[in-house]
Design an enzyme around this catalytic site. Sequence first.
Site, PDB file in Angstrom:
ATOM      1  N   SER B  14       0.703  -1.257   0.072  1.00 29.45           N
ATOM      2  CA  SER B  14       0.048  -0.173   0.052  1.00 29.45           C
ATOM      3  C   SER B  14       0.899   1.312  -0.052  1.00 29.45           C
ATOM      4  O   SER B  14       0.639   2.186  -0.551  1.00 29.45           O
ATOM      5  CB  SER B  14      -0.859  -0.208   1.127  1.00 29.45           C
ATOM      6  OG  SER B  14      -1.884   1.105   1.216  1.00 29.45           O
ATOM      7  N   ARG B  37      -1.224   6.383   5.743  1.00 31.80           N
ATOM      8  CA  ARG B  37      -2.054   5.846   6.167  1.00 31.80           C
ATOM      9  C   ARG B  37      -3.619   6.392   6.173  1.00 31.80           C
ATOM     10  O   ARG B  37      -4.446   5.950   6.092  1.00 31.80           O
ATOM     11  CB  ARG B  37      -2.071   5.580   7.837  1.00 31.80           C
ATOM     12  CG  ARG B  37      -1.162   4.388   8.259  1.00 31.80           C
ATOM     13  CD  ARG B  37      -1.235   3.971   9.479  1.00 31.80           C
ATOM     14  NE  ARG B  37      -0.233   2.651   9.640  1.00 31.80           N
ATOM     15  CZ  ARG B  37      -0.956   1.835   9.983  1.00 31.80           C
ATOM     16  NH1 ARG B  37      -2.378   1.592   9.946  1.00 31.80           N
ATOM     17  NH2 ARG B  37      -0.195   0.325   9.932  1.00 31.80           N
ATOM     18  N   HIS B  40      -4.502   5.708   2.649  1.00 32.51           N
ATOM     19  CA  HIS B  40      -5.145   4.123   2.531  1.00 32.51           C
ATOM     20  C   HIS B  40      -6.690   4.124   3.101  1.00 32.51           C
ATOM     21  O   HIS B  40      -7.373   3.390   2.743  1.00 32.51           O
ATOM     22  CB  HIS B  40      -4.256   3.382   3.359  1.00 32.51           C
ATOM     23  CG  HIS B  40      -4.540   1.914   3.105  1.00 32.51           C
ATOM     24  ND1 HIS B  40      -4.144   1.083   2.122  1.00 32.51           N
ATOM     25  CD2 HIS B  40      -5.126   1.046   3.930  1.00 32.51           C
ATOM     26  CE1 HIS B  40      -4.768   0.050   1.961  1.00 32.51           C
ATOM     27  NE2 HIS B  40      -5.296  -0.110   3.475  1.00 32.51           N
TER      28      HIS B  40
END
Lengths: 210, 210
Positions: B14, B37, B40
């Site tokens: 990712s 993060r 994502h």
Amino acid sequence: MEFMTDPMGIETRSMEIIAPYLKNLNLNEEATKVYSRMIHAAGDVEYSSVIRIHPQAIEMAKNALKKGCNIYTDVEMVRTGINKKKLASFGGMVECLIASPEVAKIAKTEGITRSMAAMRQFGEKLDGAIVAIGNAPTALYEVLHLMETTSIRPAVIIGIPVGFVGAAESKEQLMKRSLVPYITVAGTKGGSPIAVSVVNAIMYVLDNKR
Amino acid sequence: MEFMTDPMGIETRSMEIIAPYLKNLNLNEEATKVYSRMIHAAGDVEYSSVIRIHPQAIEMAKNALKKGCNIYTDVEMVRTGINKKKLASFGGMVECLIASPEVAKIAKTEGITRSMAAMRQFGEKLDGAIVAIGNAPTALYEVLHLMETTSIRPAVIIGIPVGFVGAAESKEQLMKRSLVPYITVAGTKGGSPIAVSVVNAIMYVLDNKR
């Protein structure tokens, strides 16, 4: 500093702002409510072009809810966000097994993710129920696999994993392979609040007709 | 059907996919983790242009966590998503008062939202703590007001309400008026998983240095 604090006013104003982005989609009133809540939950009007609602999905979800069906989720955040008081008023409850020690054990023994093990553990309970997935592509794959290998048929699958590793692919598979109606979001976007918004929107639609 | 089931592998892959969208932003390693993060959690690379991290925010959050600070949230979904085991390993815990009957009573008496009443109820506890708001603009306004009228100073405010009615305005006010460092998202996007992703990212950054 002036700001709105009335929930109904906020809801109405939000739908007004979102409406222009839906006008070319030919949505009925119920689908409009679902789209609006999904778009609001993401704060992102571009959802209007990636939301995918199977023609029978809202009807199936309403019928299942009216019968008091339960809702099974992949993660605690989806369980948390669902309006449980409203759901209980129809006779249903929400269950999530991601934190279950037994599921952790199955996942370890079988070499699968906890999300997959949780769906497998629900098993027969998924029949006639609503599945709401907001995080784990593997949970979605497992439900597709369960439908293909058993007679288990959820009423509807709200399958909206998010992210760049497997989420888009899992949702594509949902649209291709699901043996029951689904609501999803094409591509990488999605997540728990989006899955939650679908469930709550359909409950509110139903509630307004009681 | 092949798909990744290894969490570390998914995390790494990712970050690789997101990296090209961050390359012109001159982020240090820690900010890169936080951005990655957040992006994502939304499945949306366009966050790279709307995330706003005050220069001292990550440092302040790390220091507060190291001292065992608590985290105060506006909604249960944010409380649910925060890695509480990890937080406990630093000595902190998460609290949310949105469902408290006492807060409901205060909200009714004062004619304010439950989110505002909850922040007011936390009061002194917010001093030195992390505030994580993923839903309610009014909660964010209340924290700004508390800072301006008392000596209460959170270590950092993670203020990421979502939606089309007041969210963008509340985050603009956060950037203009906050007396402490903040992490936010300009515009309408945001929400619980985004606020959660910030908290968890900073805990993981810190954890990797222990």
